[in-house]
Scaffold this motif. Structure first.
Motif, mmCIF file in Angstrom:
data_model
loop_
_atom_site.group_PDB
_atom_site.id
_atom_site.type_symbol
_atom_site.label_atom_id
_atom_site.label_comp_id
_atom_site.label_asym_id
_atom_site.label_seq_id
_atom_site.Cartn_x
_atom_site.Cartn_y
_atom_site.Cartn_z
ATOM 1 N N LEU A 162 0.818 -1.211 0.000
ATOM 2 C CA LEU A 162 0.000 0.000 0.000
ATOM 3 C C LEU A 162 0.853 1.263 0.000
ATOM 4 O O LEU A 162 0.381 2.330 -0.392
ATOM 5 N N SER A 163 2.105 1.140 0.431
ATOM 6 C CA SER A 163 2.999 2.295 0.430
ATOM 7 C C SER A 163 3.429 2.675 -0.984
ATOM 8 O O SER A 163 3.751 3.839 -1.232
ATOM 9 N N TYR A 164 3.429 1.696 -1.892
ATOM 10 C CA TYR A 164 3.998 1.951 -3.212
ATOM 11 C C TYR A 164 3.071 1.602 -4.374
ATOM 12 O O TYR A 164 3.431 1.844 -5.529
ATOM 13 N N TYR A 165 1.895 1.036 -4.092
ATOM 14 C CA TYR A 165 0.989 0.660 -5.177
ATOM 15 C C TYR A 165 -0.425 1.136 -4.871
ATOM 16 O O TYR A 165 -0.846 1.187 -3.718
ATOM 17 N N ASP A 166 -1.134 1.476 -5.929
ATOM 18 C CA ASP A 166 -2.519 1.907 -5.797
ATOM 19 C C ASP A 166 -3.401 0.678 -5.566
ATOM 20 O O ASP A 166 -3.388 -0.248 -6.399
ATOM 21 N N PRO A 167 -4.162 0.618 -4.474
ATOM 22 C CA PRO A 167 -4.950 -0.583 -4.182
ATOM 23 C C PRO A 167 -6.077 -0.831 -5.182
ATOM 24 O O PRO A 167 -6.543 -1.960 -5.311
ATOM 25 N N THR A 169 -6.039 -0.084 -8.703
ATOM 26 C CA THR A 169 -5.568 -0.537 -10.011
ATOM 27 C C THR A 169 -4.400 -1.505 -9.934
ATOM 28 O O THR A 169 -4.130 -2.225 -10.894
ATOM 29 N N GLY A 170 -3.681 -1.499 -8.816
ATOM 30 C CA GLY A 170 -2.485 -2.325 -8.716
ATOM 31 C C GLY A 170 -1.275 -1.718 -9.390
ATOM 32 O O GLY A 170 -0.202 -2.336 -9.432
ATOM 33 N N LEU A 171 -1.419 -0.499 -9.916
ATOM 34 C CA LEU A 171 -0.299 0.183 -10.563
ATOM 35 C C LEU A 171 0.540 0.924 -9.527
ATOM 36 O O LEU A 171 0.055 1.259 -8.443
ATOM 37 N N PRO A 172 1.819 1.181 -9.840
ATOM 38 C CA PRO A 172 2.651 1.984 -8.926
ATOM 39 C C PRO A 172 1.990 3.330 -8.640
ATOM 40 O O PRO A 172 1.402 3.951 -9.534
ATOM 41 N N ASN A 173 2.075 3.788 -7.382
ATOM 42 C CA ASN A 173 1.477 5.066 -7.013
ATOM 43 C C ASN A 173 2.482 6.211 -7.175
ATOM 44 O O ASN A 173 3.590 6.027 -7.678
ATOM 45 N N ARG A 174 2.075 7.399 -6.725
ATOM 46 C CA ARG A 174 2.903 8.592 -6.896
ATOM 47 C C ARG A 174 4.271 8.425 -6.216
ATOM 48 O O ARG A 174 5.302 8.797 -6.775
ATOM 49 N N ALA A 175 4.285 7.837 -5.002
ATOM 50 C CA ALA A 175 5.541 7.697 -4.268
ATOM 51 C C ALA A 175 6.533 6.826 -5.031
ATOM 52 O O ALA A 175 7.716 7.163 -5.150
ATOM 53 N N LEU A 176 6.062 5.694 -5.584
ATOM 54 C CA LEU A 176 6.955 4.813 -6.329
ATOM 55 C C LEU A 176 7.362 5.442 -7.652
ATOM 56 O O LEU A 176 8.509 5.297 -8.101
ATOM 57 N N PHE A 177 6.426 6.176 -8.273
ATOM 58 C CA PHE A 177 6.747 6.874 -9.526
ATOM 59 C C PHE A 177 7.880 7.880 -9.312
ATOM 60 O O PHE A 177 8.859 7.898 -10.064
ATOM 61 N N ILE A 178 7.755 8.691 -8.273
ATOM 62 C CA ILE A 178 8.790 9.692 -7.998
ATOM 63 C C ILE A 178 10.120 9.013 -7.678
ATOM 64 O O ILE A 178 11.194 9.442 -8.115
ATOM 65 N N SER A 213 -21.871 6.401 -10.976
ATOM 66 C CA SER A 213 -21.441 6.341 -9.576
ATOM 67 C C SER A 213 -19.947 6.060 -9.492
ATOM 68 O O SER A 213 -19.289 5.764 -10.496
ATOM 69 N N ARG A 214 -19.438 6.142 -8.292
ATOM 70 C CA ARG A 214 -18.002 5.935 -8.088
ATOM 71 C C ARG A 214 -17.570 4.526 -8.482
ATOM 72 O O ARG A 214 -16.459 4.321 -8.977
ATOM 73 N N HIS A 215 -18.468 3.552 -8.278
ATOM 74 C CA HIS A 215 -18.121 2.173 -8.639
ATOM 75 C C HIS A 215 -17.896 2.040 -10.143
ATOM 76 O O HIS A 215 -17.009 1.305 -10.582
ATOM 77 N N GLY A 216 -18.708 2.767 -10.928
ATOM 78 C CA GLY A 216 -18.511 2.750 -12.371
ATOM 79 C C GLY A 216 -17.177 3.373 -12.754
ATOM 80 O O GLY A 216 -16.475 2.864 -13.630
ATOM 81 N N GLY A 217 -16.829 4.473 -12.098
ATOM 82 C CA GLY A 217 -15.534 5.094 -12.348
ATOM 83 C C GLY A 217 -14.394 4.186 -11.956
ATOM 84 O O GLY A 217 -13.362 4.123 -12.661
ATOM 85 N N ASP A 218 -14.544 3.463 -10.839
ATOM 86 C CA ASP A 218 -13.496 2.522 -10.411
ATOM 87 C C ASP A 218 -13.301 1.409 -11.429
ATOM 88 O O ASP A 218 -12.164 1.010 -11.724
ATOM 89 N N ARG A 219 -14.404 0.917 -11.976
ATOM 90 C CA ARG A 219 -14.290 -0.154 -12.979
ATOM 91 C C ARG A 219 -13.552 0.344 -14.210
ATOM 92 O O ARG A 219 -12.724 -0.377 -14.791
ATOM 93 N N LEU A 220 -13.822 1.589 -14.606
ATOM 94 C CA LEU A 220 -13.129 2.157 -15.764
ATOM 95 C C LEU A 220 -11.627 2.280 -15.494
ATOM 96 O O LEU A 220 -10.805 1.937 -16.348
ATOM 97 N N LEU A 221 -11.269 2.730 -14.310
ATOM 98 C CA LEU A 221 -9.845 2.872 -13.978
ATOM 99 C C LEU A 221 -9.148 1.513 -13.969
ATOM 100 O O LEU A 221 -7.996 1.400 -14.418
ATOM 101 N N ARG A 222 -9.832 0.489 -13.484
ATOM 102 C CA ARG A 222 -9.227 -0.848 -13.497
ATOM 103 C C ARG A 222 -9.031 -1.353 -14.924
ATOM 104 O O ARG A 222 -8.023 -1.980 -15.249
ATOM 105 N N ALA A 225 -6.043 0.413 -16.338
ATOM 106 C CA ALA A 225 -4.813 -0.161 -15.764
ATOM 107 C C ALA A 225 -4.463 -1.477 -16.444
ATOM 108 O O ALA A 225 -3.290 -1.738 -16.750
ATOM 109 N N GLN A 226 -5.467 -2.317 -16.703
ATOM 110 C CA GLN A 226 -5.215 -3.603 -17.364
ATOM 111 C C GLN A 226 -4.671 -3.393 -18.768
ATOM 112 O O GLN A 226 -3.761 -4.097 -19.202
ATOM 113 N N ARG A 227 -5.192 -2.389 -19.473
ATOM 114 C CA ARG A 227 -4.701 -2.116 -20.833
ATOM 115 C C ARG A 227 -3.269 -1.584 -20.807
ATOM 116 O O ARG A 227 -2.453 -1.935 -21.659
#
Length: 230
Positions: A162-167, A169-178, A213-222, A225-227
């Protein structure tokens, strides 16, 4: 207890538990494996007294086919005792090799994390009826301690993740990117060759959230991320 405090990696801890059981516990036969019930996987980690071929031959399919102690411990989550191995069922490679080596009693201890069996410790003794109530109380305490250590390792891994990945999407977060960008810049040693960064923006994402809703937005972000990962 010293191993539990000192070792912070699951496989290394289980290998050390195997060594301690064989050398200090003086169990002539030891087998330890890692379990993933969701993936239906049983992976050998370490063994003592058994041949390397037998240690490595045990997997999910062989355990299910044998319907023996390993299978019972995985599905019940309880300690499984065979105090007269020659009279127990069924015939399996571990059992046959243990009997041939003079083993007459066997116990299988489940290791649990978050209420799920994640590992097994199998111990064999030469005496019949070796695993009496006192012995089982001690071994139950040992398995609880090892389970606690595995739970601690898992929780530490979750915090690290959780310190380095977005829960989401599973992609690296801002801290790991920097951190990675900084490493890349330092590795350039002043070279003038250009460094490219690609920034992506999802147009009208607010409208998507408001409409689906937010759930729809979350599905789009996932999906995005997969693509990106593929």
């Amino acid at each position: 207890n010293a191993a539990i405090v000192r070792i912070r990696e699951r496989e290394a801890l289980l290998q050390e538990i195997c060594r301690i059981a064989a050398e200090h516990g003086r169990f002539p036969f030891v087998w330890i494996g890692e379990v993933d019930r969701e993936a239906r996987r049983l992976r050998p980690i370490a063994g003592a007294g058994f041949s390397t071929e037998t240690v490595d031959s045990i997997d999910w399919n062989t355990a299910v086919k044998a319907q023996g102690s390993l299978h019972d411990a995985i599905h019940s989550g309880r300690v499984v005792v065979r105090n007269d191995l020659s009279a127990s069922r069924p015939t399996a490679r571990l059992r046959e090799e243990a009997l041939a080596g003079g083993c007459h009693s066997m116990v299988t201890l489940p290791l649990q994390v978050d209420g799920q069996v994640v590992g097994l410790i199998l111990l064999g003794a030469t005496e019949r009826d070796f695993f009496d109530q006192d012995e089982l109380l001690l071994l139950d305490e040992v398995s609880a301690d090892v389970s606690f250590a595995l739970q601690t390792i898992v929780e530490h891994e979750r915090v690290e993740y959780l310190s380095y990945y977005d829960p989401l999407t599973g992609l690296p977060n801002r801290a790991l990117f920097i951190d990675r960008v900084g490493q890349t810049m330092r590795a350039r040693n002043g070279e003038e060759a250009p460094l490219a960064l690609v920034l992506l923006n999802v147009e009208r994402f607010r409208n998507i959230n408001e409409t689906f809703s937010r759930h729809g937005g979350d599905r789009l972000l996932r999906q995005i991320a997969q693509r990106l990962e593929t």
